[in-house]
Structures are given as structure tokens and as C-alpha cells.
Design an enzyme around this catalytic site. Sequence first.
Site, PDB file in Angstrom:
ATOM      1  N   GLY A  46       0.835  -1.194   0.000  1.00  0.00           N
ATOM      2  CA  GLY A  46       0.000   0.000   0.000  1.00  0.00           C
ATOM      3  C   GLY A  46       0.871   1.246   0.000  1.00  0.00           C
ATOM      4  O   GLY A  46       2.008   1.207   0.488  1.00  0.00           O
ATOM      5  N   GLN A  51       2.974   9.906   1.396  1.00  0.00           N
ATOM      6  CA  GLN A  51       4.310   9.303   1.517  1.00  0.00           C
ATOM      7  C   GLN A  51       5.258   9.719   0.394  1.00  0.00           C
ATOM      8  O   GLN A  51       6.464   9.574   0.520  1.00  0.00           O
ATOM      9  CB  GLN A  51       4.199   7.774   1.530  1.00  0.00           C
ATOM     10  CG  GLN A  51       3.523   7.234   2.783  1.00  0.00           C
ATOM     11  CD  GLN A  51       3.356   5.735   2.693  1.00  0.00           C
ATOM     12  OE1 GLN A  51       2.387   5.245   2.138  1.00  0.00           O
ATOM     13  NE2 GLN A  51       4.313   4.988   3.212  1.00  0.00           N
ATOM     14  N   CYS A  91       5.732  -0.357   7.275  1.00  0.00           N
ATOM     15  CA  CYS A  91       5.398   0.805   6.461  1.00  0.00           C
ATOM     16  C   CYS A  91       6.622   1.206   5.647  1.00  0.00           C
ATOM     17  O   CYS A  91       7.735   1.199   6.162  1.00  0.00           O
ATOM     18  CB  CYS A  91       4.994   1.959   7.390  1.00  0.00           C
ATOM     19  SG  CYS A  91       4.598   3.485   6.533  1.00  0.00           S
ATOM     20  N   LEU A  92       6.406   1.561   4.395  1.00  0.00           N
ATOM     21  CA  LEU A  92       7.528   1.981   3.542  1.00  0.00           C
ATOM     22  C   LEU A  92       8.186   3.255   4.081  1.00  0.00           C
ATOM     23  O   LEU A  92       9.333   3.533   3.769  1.00  0.00           O
ATOM     24  CB  LEU A  92       7.053   2.198   2.099  1.00  0.00           C
ATOM     25  CG  LEU A  92       6.575   0.925   1.375  1.00  0.00           C
ATOM     26  CD1 LEU A  92       6.024   1.280   0.004  1.00  0.00           C
ATOM     27  CD2 LEU A  92       7.697  -0.096   1.256  1.00  0.00           C
ATOM     28  N   HIS A 133      -4.652   1.786   7.574  1.00  0.00           N
ATOM     29  CA  HIS A 133      -3.261   2.274   7.647  1.00  0.00           C
ATOM     30  C   HIS A 133      -3.036   3.410   6.635  1.00  0.00           C
ATOM     31  O   HIS A 133      -2.453   4.441   6.964  1.00  0.00           O
ATOM     32  CB  HIS A 133      -2.326   1.080   7.373  1.00  0.00           C
ATOM     33  CG  HIS A 133      -0.864   1.409   7.317  1.00  0.00           C
ATOM     34  ND1 HIS A 133       0.061   0.859   8.188  1.00  0.00           N
ATOM     35  CD2 HIS A 133      -0.145   2.205   6.478  1.00  0.00           C
ATOM     36  CE1 HIS A 133       1.267   1.324   7.889  1.00  0.00           C
ATOM     37  NE2 HIS A 133       1.187   2.131   6.851  1.00  0.00           N
ATOM     38  N   GLU A 134      -3.532   3.217   5.397  1.00  0.00           N
ATOM     39  CA  GLU A 134      -3.298   4.217   4.343  1.00  0.00           C
ATOM     40  C   GLU A 134      -4.121   5.490   4.572  1.00  0.00           C
ATOM     41  O   GLU A 134      -3.641   6.600   4.320  1.00  0.00           O
ATOM     42  CB  GLU A 134      -3.597   3.632   2.957  1.00  0.00           C
ATOM     43  CG  GLU A 134      -2.760   2.418   2.569  1.00  0.00           C
ATOM     44  CD  GLU A 134      -1.259   2.607   2.734  1.00  0.00           C
ATOM     45  OE1 GLU A 134      -0.761   3.733   2.629  1.00  0.00           O
ATOM     46  OE2 GLU A 134      -0.580   1.586   2.984  1.00  0.00           O
ATOM     47  N   HIS A 137      -2.398   7.692   6.879  1.00  0.00           N
ATOM     48  CA  HIS A 137      -1.350   8.504   6.235  1.00  0.00           C
ATOM     49  C   HIS A 137      -1.921   9.827   5.709  1.00  0.00           C
ATOM     50  O   HIS A 137      -1.293  10.871   5.822  1.00  0.00           O
ATOM     51  CB  HIS A 137      -0.728   7.764   5.045  1.00  0.00           C
ATOM     52  CG  HIS A 137       0.386   6.831   5.405  1.00  0.00           C
ATOM     53  ND1 HIS A 137       1.510   7.245   6.081  1.00  0.00           N
ATOM     54  CD2 HIS A 137       0.565   5.505   5.170  1.00  0.00           C
ATOM     55  CE1 HIS A 137       2.336   6.203   6.248  1.00  0.00           C
ATOM     56  NE2 HIS A 137       1.782   5.133   5.705  1.00  0.00           N
TER      57      HIS A 137
HETATM   58 ZN    ZN Z   1       2.502   3.207   5.676  1.00  0.00          ZN
END
Ligand code: ZN
Length: 171
Positions: A46, A51, A91-92, A133-134, A137
Site C-alpha cells: 500500500g 508518503q 510501512c515503507l 493504515h493508508e 497517512h
Molecule cells: Zn505506511
Amino acid sequence: MALLDILEFPDPKLRTKAKPVTDVNDGIRKLVDDMLETMYDAPGIGLAATQVDVHKRVVVIDISEEKDQPLVLINPEFTPIDGEQEYDEGCLSVPGYYETVTRVERIRLKATDRDGNPFEMDCNELLSICIQHEIDHLDGILFVDHISKLKRERIKAKLVKAHKAAAKARR
Ligand code: ZN
């Protein structure tokens, strides 16, 4: 298509609240395509526009094994249905760290797709976790905000150190 740079915690830009998309135009579709390429390359399941330092409410997800089922969410919103589930999230933007987070199990998702068509769907398990989660963000929230302050500060210190070492190596 182009690979985009992914911001890493504790970059303050990750705390920006994203603005709704008012028109799903070619610019948004280009962003979606670049985000998908960036997510698959990372690799991740995701990615939120926040991000990649674009503060619009756009999310891409693909939880499939074959990485051939991209889900594009524009202006996503969810309402909790029921249940609770725990999962070791990563998470990235927080590379290398995984922590258990508790979230709602079943949700009703409302979003707009890549063609500008609104849709709704009920989601559970990993997809539900990923969507929550997204959307976090887009509101400037990271999964580390859902764990203890002690653990969060420890991860922050390690990442700050790693970023300094990487900057030094580049000089
Ligand atoms: Zn993330």
C-alpha cells in the site's frame, strides 16, 4: 511512469493532512500510475500520496500474491462495522520496523476509482488493515502513533541515526 521518492519517519512532511481530490483528471491518473510503480518497486502492499510528498487524498493498494490486483482509492473514507484485529504492521516510510497494531476488523469503504466513479465495499482481514493504515497517512498519522511512546521514540532515534549515516555516505 516514474519512481517517486518515499518520505521516511520522522520527516515532518508526513504529518501533512491531505486535501480531497476535486477532479479525477489525467494529472491524478499519472500520480496513481507513478504511485503504483513506486509501490510495486519498493515492494509494498500500500502507498498513500502523503508518503511521496503529494498532499492529495489518493491511495494505492495491492494485497494479491501475484501483484496483479491494484486497488485505487481516491478520497477514501471508512466506517467501522465490527470486531477488532491485531497485526504486525510495517510501512515503507518506517523501513525495517514491524509492530503490533490493533484495528477494526470489518469496515465499509467508500471511495472513487481511477475513472472517477464512486464505489463502496465491505472489507475485512488484511485489506481492512491496509485501508485503515493508508487513510491514516492521508491524515498525517503513522502506524507508530498506535504503539507506545517508548517504542516510537526508539524507532525514531534509530531512523534518524540511519538517515545521518546515509547522508554522510553520500557526501
Ligand atoms: Zn505506511
